[in-house]
Design a protein around this motif. Structure first.
Motif, short mmCIF file in Angstrom:
data_model
loop_
_atom_site.label_atom_id
_atom_site.label_comp_id
_atom_site.label_asym_id
_atom_site.label_seq_id
_atom_site.Cartn_x
_atom_site.Cartn_y
_atom_site.Cartn_z
N PRO A 303 0.83 -1.21 0.00
CA PRO A 303 0.00 0.00 0.00
C PRO A 303 0.86 1.26 0.00
CG PRO A 303 0.08 -0.94 2.21
CD PRO A 303 0.81 -1.90 1.31
N GLY A 304 0.45 2.24 -0.80
CA GLY A 304 1.14 3.53 -0.80
C GLY A 304 2.25 3.62 -1.82
N ILE A 318 10.39 -3.11 2.23
CA ILE A 318 9.84 -2.07 1.37
C ILE A 318 9.18 -0.99 2.21
CG2 ILE A 318 8.26 -1.55 -0.54
CD1 ILE A 318 8.39 -4.57 -1.25
N ALA A 319 9.65 0.25 2.06
CA ALA A 319 9.01 1.39 2.69
C ALA A 319 8.11 2.06 1.65
CB ALA A 319 10.06 2.38 3.19
N ALA A 320 6.80 2.11 1.96
CA ALA A 320 5.83 2.68 1.03
C ALA A 320 4.66 3.25 1.81
CB ALA A 320 5.34 1.62 0.04
N GLY A 321 4.17 4.38 1.38
CA GLY A 321 3.05 5.00 2.08
C GLY A 321 3.38 5.30 3.52
N SER A 322 2.64 4.71 4.44
CA SER A 322 2.83 4.95 5.87
C SER A 322 3.36 3.71 6.60
CB SER A 322 1.51 5.39 6.51
OG SER A 322 0.53 4.37 6.36
N SER A 323 3.95 2.77 5.89
CA SER A 323 4.40 1.54 6.54
C SER A 323 5.70 1.02 5.92
CB SER A 323 3.32 0.46 6.43
OG SER A 323 3.08 0.13 5.08
N PHE A 336 6.54 -9.24 8.50
CA PHE A 336 6.16 -8.25 9.50
C PHE A 336 5.84 -6.93 8.80
CE2 PHE A 336 10.77 -7.46 9.28
CZ PHE A 336 10.80 -6.09 9.15
N LYS A 337 5.17 -6.06 9.56
CA LYS A 337 4.79 -4.74 9.05
C LYS A 337 4.91 -3.73 10.17
CE LYS A 337 0.97 -2.35 6.69
NZ LYS A 337 -0.41 -2.50 6.19
N VAL A 338 5.60 -2.62 9.90
CA VAL A 338 5.72 -1.52 10.85
C VAL A 338 4.76 -0.42 10.41
CG1 VAL A 338 7.24 0.21 11.86
CG2 VAL A 338 8.12 -2.08 11.36
N ASN A 339 3.83 -0.08 11.26
CA ASN A 339 2.77 0.87 10.91
C ASN A 339 3.02 2.25 11.50
OD1 ASN A 339 0.61 -0.83 9.53
ND2 ASN A 339 0.94 -2.01 11.40
N HIS A 340 2.75 3.27 10.69
CA HIS A 340 2.79 4.66 11.14
C HIS A 340 1.43 5.29 10.87
CE1 HIS A 340 6.86 3.45 9.92
NE2 HIS A 340 7.32 4.26 10.84
N GLN A 341 1.20 6.42 11.48
CA GLN A 341 -0.03 7.15 11.23
C GLN A 341 0.19 8.31 10.26
OE1 GLN A 341 -1.32 8.26 15.16
NE2 GLN A 341 -2.17 6.23 15.60
N CYS A 373 4.76 -9.19 14.45
CA CYS A 373 4.57 -9.20 13.01
C CYS A 373 3.78 -7.99 12.53
CB CYS A 373 3.87 -10.49 12.57
SG CYS A 373 2.25 -10.72 13.30
N ASP A 374 3.15 -7.25 13.45
CA ASP A 374 2.39 -6.06 13.09
C ASP A 374 2.68 -4.99 14.14
OD1 ASP A 374 0.75 -4.32 11.84
OD2 ASP A 374 -1.12 -5.39 12.24
N ILE A 375 3.75 -4.22 13.92
CA ILE A 375 4.29 -3.33 14.94
C ILE A 375 3.63 -1.96 14.82
CG2 ILE A 375 6.40 -2.41 15.95
CD1 ILE A 375 7.90 -4.63 14.40
N GLN A 376 3.16 -1.43 15.94
CA GLN A 376 2.46 -0.16 15.97
C GLN A 376 3.37 0.95 16.50
OE1 GLN A 376 -0.62 -0.14 14.62
NE2 GLN A 376 -0.45 -2.37 14.34
N LYS A 377 2.89 2.18 16.41
CA LYS A 377 3.68 3.35 16.79
C LYS A 377 4.21 3.27 18.22
CE LYS A 377 3.37 8.33 17.51
NZ LYS A 377 2.50 9.53 17.46
N GLY A 378 3.39 2.83 19.16
CA GLY A 378 3.79 2.82 20.57
C GLY A 378 4.84 1.79 20.91
N GLU A 379 5.20 0.93 19.96
CA GLU A 379 6.16 -0.13 20.23
C GLU A 379 7.56 0.20 19.70
OE1 GLU A 379 4.22 -3.34 18.30
OE2 GLU A 379 2.78 -3.66 19.90
N ALA A 380 7.79 1.44 19.33
CA ALA A 380 9.11 1.84 18.82
C ALA A 380 10.15 1.80 19.94
CB ALA A 380 9.03 3.24 18.22
#
Length: 495
Positions: A303-304, A318-323, A336-341, A373-380
């Motif tokens: 995505p992105g 791959i860095a694309a869009g917000s992840s 895995f996927k690192v998610n940003h807002q 496998c699905d890392i969110q902002k607060g887990e940095a």
């Protein structure tokens, strides 16, 4: 029997390295480089005892920092500890007195900035410029302009000659080959200060080239992506002559321009490409022997809009869009996927430490990919803030992270493991800061950093080398002055 003692002699008349007494072994090992000493230390406990001895590390220290000697170290510290401490400090830019060279250049946007030994290489429009740092410091004409392209250069790669078979002498083998692609429908190979080979495509702009060469020596292949979405494979044969057989294969699959290409880490015949519409294709170039063949072995989408892509082992990052997404090339499944807002503006990774870093608005984020496998902002792991705008510039190695943005007049240096800030470095002379100079490009190589900055009308390249710096950023007496280094005095000089 002591584990560090040499093994007992046997009836066999042959001798081995461990038959030498310790003094002789240390004397011989004092002529080795750091990598050889490290390998020696891992061989056996007896060789490790020799490899950790002070004379060896005194020799290594002189080889690396001959004008300097360590001062103020506690009596319990060894020369090995002094060497390793100095090396860490240098690689983390922990000094306020680096060697600094400022290069005033034209106001055109400078791109594809890189450091190659004592040279600075960058592109401006259709030209490549090579600046020799030593020549500039001695008042000589340091600019070497490589002309040949007639339109904007889209990619510049530095490839060691030893990875090709194009070099003609042992001395040249240690140099680098430069490869450029352009909107003028061509790819050019540069060495000896001029273009030695070129590949052309009819009416198709070259949007990108692979980050490394494909295949095994001597059959090396360069991959390019075009504005037509077609991936082309070019042969770098040993003859060094241009021929109709330069183009080895044409690979179809993308319906938009290819924008990023990377060679797989676990298999050098696998090429990963991503197009402008975020379609990912894995190609097995070893199965392709003729034009118009298809060797697609995997597909995916992310995505992105794509910003960066790197391969390590069997994973694609791959860095694309917000992840940031990692895909296993063998199964094409997401690992895995690192998610940003918000949008990701830059990306770097250090897979051997399971760390990645992403540049966002006014800050960068450090992530440990082992956390899920699905890392969110607060887990940095850490938030690297203090930037004025988007963090478009990132460097990451085992010792440091360097981050910067187009609105910053400084780049910030952070410790890799925990994100602790180590220092901030000016991108330009302080007088230029007041004129509105801001950082526009960056290249980091070990103890050296190169930044480019401009104010819209003027530009400057700032080169800083910390290798022989002596004054630490801070001096805390509780550290027993273990961070201090001084020029070698006459009494320290060897007879």
């Amino acid at each position: 029997m002591d584990d560090t003692s040499p093994p007992p002699a046997t009836g066999n008349s042959s001798t081995s390295l461990t038959d030498l007494d310790m003094d002789a072994l240390v004397h011989c090992a004092s002529h080795l480089n750091l990598q050889d000493v490290s390998n020696m230390a891992m061989s056996s406990k007896y060789l490790q005892k020799a490899a950790y001895s002070d004379p060896i590390w005194q020799s290594l220290f002189r080889q690396q920092w001959s004008p300097l000697v360590p001062t103020g170290f506690p009596h319990t510290s060894t020369d090995r500890e002094a060497y390793l401490s100095r090396r860490t400090d240098v690689l983390q830019f922990k000094f306020i007195d680096p060697a600094v060279v400022n290069f005033p250049i034209t106001a055109k946007p400078h791109e594809n900035l890189c450091l190659d030994k004592d040279n600075i290489i960058f592109s401006e429009g259709s030209s490549v410029y090579v600046l020799n740092i030593d020549d500039f410091q001695h008042g000589k004409d340091s600019y070497d302009t490589l002309r040949g392209h007639t339109a904007k250069i889209t990619s510049l790669r530095s490839i060691p000659f030893e990875e090709t078979c194009l070099y003609s002498s042992k001395r040249q083998k240690s140099d680098n080959l430069f490869v450029t692609s352009s909107l003028d429908h061509s790819i050019r190979l540069w060495w000896k200060g001029r273009c030695q080979r070129s590949f052309r495509i009819c009416n198709v702009s070259v949007s990108t080239i692979s980050d490394k060469l494909l295949g095994d020596h001597p059959s090396k292949i360069l991959a390019s992506g075009g504005s037509d979405g077609i991936v082309r494979l070019w042969s770098l044969d040993c003859s060094g002559k241009r021929s109709q057989h330069d183009l080895k294969a044409v690979l179809y699959g993308h319906d938009k321009p290819a924008v990023l290409m990377s060679v797989a880490g676990h298999k050098t015949s696998l090429l990963v490409s991503i197009s402008r519409n975020s379609k990912v294709i894995v190609w097995d170039t070893a199965t392709s022997s003729a034009n118009r063949s298809s060797c697609c072995v995997g597909k995916s989408t992310v995505p992105g809009a794509p910003k960066a892509m790197k391969c390590h082992a069997s994973l694609i990052y791959i860095a694309a869009g917000s992840s940031v997404v990692a895909i296993d090339i063998r199964t094409m499944r997401q690992v895995f996927k690192v998610n940003h807002q918000e949008e990701v503006h830059s990306f770097q990774m250090l897979p051997e430490k399971s760390l990645i870093c992403t540049g966002l608005a006014q800050r960068a984020m450090l992530w440990d990919v082992r956390r899920g496998c699905d890392i969110q902002k607060g887990e940095a792991v850490a938030e690297l803030d203090g930037h004025r705008g988007n963090v478009n510039l990132l460097h990451m190695d085992p010792y440091k992270i360097v981050s910067g943005g187009l609105k910053d007049f400084q780049v910030h240096v952070w410790e890799t493991g925990n994100g602790r800030q180590l220092s901030s470095l000016n991108c330009c002379p302080l007088s230029d800061y007041h004129r509105g100079f801001r950082c526009s490009a960056m290249a980091v190589n070990g103890s050296r950093i190169l930044t480019a900055s401009n104010d819209g009308e003027h530009s400057v390249l700032c080169f800083q080398d910390f290798n022989n710096a002596t004054v630490p950023i801070y001096s805390d007496s509780s550290i027993l002055q273990s961070k201090f280094w001084a020029p070698k005095s006459q009494r320290d000089t060897e007879e």
